[in-house]
Design a protein around this motif. Sequence first.
Motif, PDB file in Angstrom:
ATOM      1  N   ILE A  12       0.834  -1.208   0.000  1.00  0.00           N
ATOM      2  CA  ILE A  12       0.000   0.000   0.000  1.00  0.00           C
ATOM      3  C   ILE A  12       0.864   1.251   0.000  1.00  0.00           C
ATOM      4  O   ILE A  12       0.569   2.222  -0.709  1.00  0.00           O
ATOM      5  CB  ILE A  12      -0.976  -0.039   1.198  1.00  0.00           C
ATOM      6  CG1 ILE A  12      -2.013  -1.154   0.979  1.00  0.00           C
ATOM      7  CG2 ILE A  12      -1.652   1.311   1.400  1.00  0.00           C
ATOM      8  CD1 ILE A  12      -2.832  -1.502   2.197  1.00  0.00           C
ATOM      9  N   LEU A  13       1.953   1.233   0.750  1.00  0.00           N
ATOM     10  CA  LEU A  13       2.870   2.377   0.768  1.00  0.00           C
ATOM     11  C   LEU A  13       3.487   2.602  -0.616  1.00  0.00           C
ATOM     12  O   LEU A  13       3.576   3.747  -1.093  1.00  0.00           O
ATOM     13  CB  LEU A  13       3.958   2.165   1.815  1.00  0.00           C
ATOM     14  CG  LEU A  13       4.954   3.305   2.001  1.00  0.00           C
ATOM     15  CD1 LEU A  13       4.248   4.573   2.478  1.00  0.00           C
ATOM     16  CD2 LEU A  13       6.019   2.897   3.014  1.00  0.00           C
ATOM     17  N   LEU A  14       3.896   1.539  -1.280  1.00  0.00           N
ATOM     18  CA  LEU A  14       4.445   1.666  -2.627  1.00  0.00           C
ATOM     19  C   LEU A  14       3.380   2.201  -3.583  1.00  0.00           C
ATOM     20  O   LEU A  14       3.652   3.085  -4.397  1.00  0.00           O
ATOM     21  CB  LEU A  14       4.985   0.325  -3.122  1.00  0.00           C
ATOM     22  CG  LEU A  14       5.614   0.320  -4.513  1.00  0.00           C
ATOM     23  CD1 LEU A  14       6.799   1.287  -4.582  1.00  0.00           C
ATOM     24  CD2 LEU A  14       6.049  -1.094  -4.879  1.00  0.00           C
ATOM     25  N   GLY A  15       2.179   1.688  -3.468  1.00  0.00           N
ATOM     26  CA  GLY A  15       1.086   2.178  -4.311  1.00  0.00           C
ATOM     27  C   GLY A  15       0.813   3.657  -4.084  1.00  0.00           C
ATOM     28  O   GLY A  15       0.660   4.429  -5.038  1.00  0.00           O
ATOM     29  N   ALA A  16       0.784   4.063  -2.826  1.00  0.00           N
ATOM     30  CA  ALA A  16       0.556   5.484  -2.513  1.00  0.00           C
ATOM     31  C   ALA A  16       1.689   6.347  -3.063  1.00  0.00           C
ATOM     32  O   ALA A  16       1.447   7.444  -3.587  1.00  0.00           O
ATOM     33  CB  ALA A  16       0.427   5.668  -1.002  1.00  0.00           C
ATOM     34  N   GLY A  17       2.914   5.850  -2.971  1.00  0.00           N
ATOM     35  CA  GLY A  17       4.049   6.584  -3.522  1.00  0.00           C
ATOM     36  C   GLY A  17       3.936   6.757  -5.027  1.00  0.00           C
ATOM     37  O   GLY A  17       4.240   7.832  -5.565  1.00  0.00           O
ATOM     38  N   LEU A  18       3.487   5.720  -5.709  1.00  0.00           N
ATOM     39  CA  LEU A  18       3.292   5.818  -7.152  1.00  0.00           C
ATOM     40  C   LEU A  18       2.187   6.810  -7.502  1.00  0.00           C
ATOM     41  O   LEU A  18       2.324   7.594  -8.444  1.00  0.00           O
ATOM     42  CB  LEU A  18       2.972   4.439  -7.743  1.00  0.00           C
ATOM     43  CG  LEU A  18       4.162   3.554  -8.033  1.00  0.00           C
ATOM     44  CD1 LEU A  18       3.731   2.115  -8.285  1.00  0.00           C
ATOM     45  CD2 LEU A  18       4.941   4.080  -9.227  1.00  0.00           C
ATOM     46  N   VAL A  19       1.094   6.773  -6.757  1.00  0.00           N
ATOM     47  CA  VAL A  19       0.008   7.734  -7.008  1.00  0.00           C
ATOM     48  C   VAL A  19       0.509   9.157  -6.792  1.00  0.00           C
ATOM     49  O   VAL A  19       0.273  10.045  -7.616  1.00  0.00           O
ATOM     50  CB  VAL A  19      -1.228   7.431  -6.123  1.00  0.00           C
ATOM     51  CG1 VAL A  19      -2.249   8.563  -6.195  1.00  0.00           C
ATOM     52  CG2 VAL A  19      -1.864   6.106  -6.539  1.00  0.00           C
ATOM     53  N   PHE A  20       1.235   9.380  -5.707  1.00  0.00           N
ATOM     54  CA  PHE A  20       1.788  10.708  -5.433  1.00  0.00           C
ATOM     55  C   PHE A  20       2.722  11.154  -6.560  1.00  0.00           C
ATOM     56  O   PHE A  20       2.639  12.277  -7.051  1.00  0.00           O
ATOM     57  CB  PHE A  20       2.527  10.713  -4.092  1.00  0.00           C
ATOM     58  CG  PHE A  20       3.183  12.028  -3.781  1.00  0.00           C
ATOM     59  CD1 PHE A  20       2.438  13.083  -3.293  1.00  0.00           C
ATOM     60  CD2 PHE A  20       4.544  12.207  -4.000  1.00  0.00           C
ATOM     61  CE1 PHE A  20       3.035  14.312  -3.020  1.00  0.00           C
ATOM     62  CE2 PHE A  20       5.151  13.421  -3.733  1.00  0.00           C
ATOM     63  CZ  PHE A  20       4.399  14.482  -3.239  1.00  0.00           C
ATOM     64  N   ALA A  21       3.615  10.255  -6.976  1.00  0.00           N
ATOM     65  CA  ALA A  21       4.549  10.591  -8.059  1.00  0.00           C
ATOM     66  C   ALA A  21       3.788  10.869  -9.351  1.00  0.00           C
ATOM     67  O   ALA A  21       4.117  11.809 -10.084  1.00  0.00           O
ATOM     68  CB  ALA A  21       5.552   9.461  -8.261  1.00  0.00           C
ATOM     69  N   GLY A  22       2.771  10.067  -9.630  1.00  0.00           N
ATOM     70  CA  GLY A  22       1.976  10.269 -10.840  1.00  0.00           C
ATOM     71  C   GLY A  22       1.273  11.612 -10.851  1.00  0.00           C
ATOM     72  O   GLY A  22       1.260  12.307 -11.871  1.00  0.00           O
TER      73      GLY A  22
END
Length: 132
Positions: A12-22
């Motif tokens: 979930i943390l990796l997913g949130a990081g990707l959403v933030f970066a996107g």
Amino acid sequence: MERSTIKSGARILLGAGLVFAGISHLTNARKEFRAQVPNWVPLKKDDTVIYSGVAEIALGTALAIAPSKYRYLTGRIAALFFAAVFPGNIAQYTHHRNAFGLDTDKKRFVRLFFQPLLVLWSLKSTDKSKQA
């Protein structure tokens, strides 16, 4: 803490990081991300940043909320994505492009070692052993 809880948190943390970066690709950091687009990419740099930002938002969302039966596949797709964008990190280093505080060759070089960690993170947080 149980292993499946740690894996879920990492995923979930990796997913949130990707959403933030996107989202950053599409808003406040577009110029910074253009510095990472290799010259050989056959699209306009800004278009590449936009498309990769949309992909990161979709991929991050999938990592965070995909049902357990799709997590393994989603993790493999994320790992491939991280591998696919690695040439951008190399281009930033070899072309001496400043972005994201990476304003020396040493900092840009050290950054190269973080991409394999993202690949590993996506694989380990979605592997099939004790998934939540």
